[in-house]
Design an enzyme around this catalytic site. Structure first.
Site, short mmCIF file in Angstrom:
data_model
loop_
_atom_site.label_atom_id
_atom_site.label_comp_id
_atom_site.label_asym_id
_atom_site.label_seq_id
_atom_site.Cartn_x
_atom_site.Cartn_y
_atom_site.Cartn_z
N LYS A 39 0.85 -1.20 0.00
CA LYS A 39 0.00 0.00 0.00
C LYS A 39 0.88 1.25 0.00
O LYS A 39 2.09 1.17 0.25
CB LYS A 39 -0.91 -0.02 1.24
CG LYS A 39 -0.15 0.05 2.56
CD LYS A 39 -1.07 -0.26 3.73
CE LYS A 39 -0.32 -0.18 5.04
NZ LYS A 39 -1.12 -0.68 6.18
N ARG A 137 -10.91 0.21 14.75
CA ARG A 137 -10.86 0.82 13.43
C ARG A 137 -11.94 0.18 12.57
O ARG A 137 -13.10 0.50 12.73
CB ARG A 137 -9.44 0.67 12.86
CG ARG A 137 -9.10 1.62 11.75
CD ARG A 137 -7.60 1.66 11.44
NE ARG A 137 -7.07 0.41 10.87
CZ ARG A 137 -5.81 0.26 10.44
NH1 ARG A 137 -4.96 1.27 10.50
NH2 ARG A 137 -5.39 -0.87 9.95
N HIS A 166 -6.51 -7.16 12.94
CA HIS A 166 -5.27 -6.37 12.95
C HIS A 166 -4.96 -5.98 14.39
O HIS A 166 -5.85 -5.56 15.13
CB HIS A 166 -5.48 -5.11 12.10
CG HIS A 166 -4.22 -4.37 11.78
ND1 HIS A 166 -3.09 -4.96 11.25
CD2 HIS A 166 -3.92 -3.05 11.90
CE1 HIS A 166 -2.16 -4.04 11.07
NE2 HIS A 166 -2.62 -2.87 11.44
N ARG A 221 1.28 -10.78 7.15
CA ARG A 221 1.11 -9.57 6.34
C ARG A 221 2.16 -8.52 6.67
O ARG A 221 1.83 -7.43 7.12
CB ARG A 221 -0.25 -8.92 6.60
CG ARG A 221 -1.49 -9.75 6.42
CD ARG A 221 -2.74 -8.87 6.46
NE ARG A 221 -2.86 -8.06 7.67
CZ ARG A 221 -3.55 -8.42 8.75
NH1 ARG A 221 -4.23 -9.54 8.77
NH2 ARG A 221 -3.58 -7.63 9.80
N TYR A 267 15.35 30.91 6.28
CA TYR A 267 14.20 31.69 6.71
C TYR A 267 14.18 31.89 8.22
O TYR A 267 14.50 30.95 8.97
CB TYR A 267 12.90 30.99 6.30
CG TYR A 267 12.64 31.01 4.82
CD1 TYR A 267 12.42 32.21 4.15
CD2 TYR A 267 12.58 29.82 4.09
CE1 TYR A 267 12.16 32.22 2.78
CE2 TYR A 267 12.31 29.83 2.73
CZ TYR A 267 12.10 31.03 2.08
OH TYR A 267 11.84 31.04 0.74
N CYS A 314 13.86 24.57 3.77
CA CYS A 314 13.01 25.34 2.87
C CYS A 314 12.16 24.37 2.04
O CYS A 314 12.27 23.15 2.19
CB CYS A 314 13.86 26.20 1.94
SG CYS A 314 15.06 27.25 2.77
N MET A 315 11.35 24.89 1.13
CA MET A 315 10.52 24.01 0.31
C MET A 315 11.37 23.09 -0.57
O MET A 315 11.09 21.89 -0.68
CB MET A 315 9.55 24.81 -0.55
CG MET A 315 8.60 23.93 -1.35
SD MET A 315 7.54 24.84 -2.47
CE MET A 315 6.45 25.68 -1.35
N ASP A 316 12.41 23.66 -1.19
CA ASP A 316 13.18 22.90 -2.18
C ASP A 316 14.65 22.75 -1.81
O ASP A 316 15.39 22.09 -2.54
CB ASP A 316 13.11 23.62 -3.54
CG ASP A 316 11.69 24.00 -3.90
OD1 ASP A 316 10.84 23.09 -3.94
OD2 ASP A 316 11.43 25.20 -4.10
C1 LIG Z 1 -0.40 -1.58 6.91
C2 LIG Z 1 -0.97 -2.85 7.34
C3 LIG Z 1 -0.14 -3.99 7.48
C4 LIG Z 1 1.37 -3.91 7.43
O1 LIG Z 1 1.83 -3.28 8.60
P1 LIG Z 1 3.40 -3.19 8.95
O2 LIG Z 1 3.44 -2.67 10.34
O3 LIG Z 1 3.98 -2.21 7.97
O4 LIG Z 1 3.96 -4.53 8.79
C5 LIG Z 1 -0.77 -5.20 7.74
N1 LIG Z 1 -2.11 -5.29 7.88
C6 LIG Z 1 -2.92 -4.21 7.78
C7 LIG Z 1 -4.39 -4.39 7.97
C8 LIG Z 1 -2.38 -2.96 7.51
O5 LIG Z 1 -3.19 -1.91 7.44
#
Ligand SMILES: *Cc1c(COP(=O)(O)O)cnc(C)c1O
Length: 370
Positions: A39, A137, A166, A221, A267, A314-316
């Site tokens: 992601k 969540r 999760h 995961r 700045y 700064c920005m850049d």
């Molecule tokens: C982002 C996410 C992960 C991975 O998490 P890490 O801490 O980067 O390993 C796994 N499961 C879900 C539901 C997530 O949102």
């Protein structure tokens, strides 16, 4: 233009990604599957090149946050199963089916919308049921959850392949994590007692994958660990061989000037030179993802040593002190963070986590794949 002629670039070391994948994999029971979490543009590393590499390495699944990220992968030629972890509105069920995606499912009304769309298309939509066991969540939650999940799974056109949850504190409290895990197993067993079994039960992101092997179940995961970063101090080294950071951000000195004691830098004049100094101007700023909160509190690394920032980002651009680093001149390259200078120094200084700095590297910073 060669990427290494860019003002600033991010090297993505796919061999390091492979090392991390193998390190994580080597701690799994045979048969345990691996979801590579890609992601947020693969945590800033580039979704498609990372997904291709993971596909080649044999990851059984990929996970993204939203439909658009999944479509990007499919249109880029990725054929591995893809799980969308966030919500997709019922009206977009047709896209899920068209692109052969697996969708997280966490409420009954969306389940009904998916079911109607799948039946209308004469196809099946694969879903993974998400349960909230204490993250607060997304996920089926509360005393009615068993009935709700059974109802959702029985809808025509839905193939309930997975059940997942999760953890909220897997890099913190073991007791809380085990309470979440027990709740998840209780839910799984209650559903099984009613005849509903899932081929893929999963709950471990990086922290639990490293710390709590008992939670691996059918599939893990990991996200951040794949990219070579430990979710937290408590997990450092638990993989065995040691994870290697995949991304290194480098910048090329735009100018080096000698300025007298008393000169003001950047700045707001927050830095006034206490001595005559050699000041290197770096073409990286907060619009590249170098947070302005790092003003006056970060270093970059030259082959000759570390150079502290002078004044505000700064920005850049930003300025660093190279008075004590002989020979630094325009065109030289400094590491901003990566394999030699841990990103955690900067995320700690900001009171945040590596995830946020990695995902902040802006689209205008070209990625160079090694
Ligand atoms: C982002 C996410 C992960 C991975 O998490 P890490 O801490 O980067 O390993 C796994 N499961 C879900 C539901 C997530 O949102």
């Amino acid at each position: 233009m060669e990427i290494t002629q860019a003002r600033t670039w991010a090297e993505v070391d796919l061999a390091a990604l492979e090392h991390n994948y193998r390190a994580l994999r080597s701690n799994l029971e045979p048969g345990c599957k691996f979801v590579g979490v890609v992601k947020a543009n693969a945590y800033g590393h580039g979704a498609l090149p990372v997904a291709k590499k993971l596909e080649t390495l044999g990851a059984e699944y990929l996970a993204v946050a939203c439909l658009a990220e999944a479509i990007e992968l499919r249109e880029g030629g990725i054929r591995t199963p893809i799980l969308i972890l966030g919500g997709t509105p019922g009206e977009l069920a047709g896209e899920l089916i068209r692109y052969d995606l697996t969708q997280a499912l966490f409420d009954l009304s969306t389940a009904r919308a998916y079911s109607q769309a799948a039946v209308a298309a004469g196809r099946e939509l694969k879903v993974h049921i998400k349960a909230d066991t204490g993250m607060g969540r997304l996920g089926f939650v509360g005393p009615g959850r068993v009935e709700d999940i059974l109802t959702a799974c029985a809808l025509p056109g839905l193939e309930a392949e997975g059940l997942f949850t999760h953890f909220s504190d897997a890099d913190g409290s073991e007791a809380y994590t085990m309470a979440q895990f027990t709740d998840f197993l209780d839910l799984r067993d209650a559903l099984a007692a009613r005849g509903r079994r899932f081929s893929l039960c999963h709950c471990a992101a990086s922290a639990a994958t490293l710390r709590f092997p008992c939670t691996h179940l059918d599939m893990v995961r990991p996200g951040i660990a794949l990219y070579g970063h430990y979710p937290d101090e408590s997990t450092v080294g638990l993989d065995g061989p040691g994870l290697i950071p995949v991304m290194t951000v480098r910048t090329r000195v735009a100018a080096v000037r000698t300025l007298p004691a008393g000169a003001c830098i950047s700045y707001g004049r927050t830095k006034v030179l206490g001595r005559e100094s050699r000041v290197a101007v770096l073409p990286i700023g907060y619009a590249d993802g170098l947070h302005r909160g790092l003003s006056s509190r970060m270093e970059v690394l030259f082959p000759q040593g570390r150079a502290p920032i002078l004044g505000r980002v700064c920005m850049d651009l930003c300025m660093v002190d190279v008075t004590d680093l002989p020979g630094v001149e325009a065109g030289d390259v400094a590491e901003v963070f990566g394999q030699a200078l841990p990103v955690e120094e900067k995320s700690d200084a900001l009171g945040t986590i590596s995830y946020e700095l990695l995902t902040s590297v802006a689209p205008r910073v070209p990625r160079l794949y090694l």
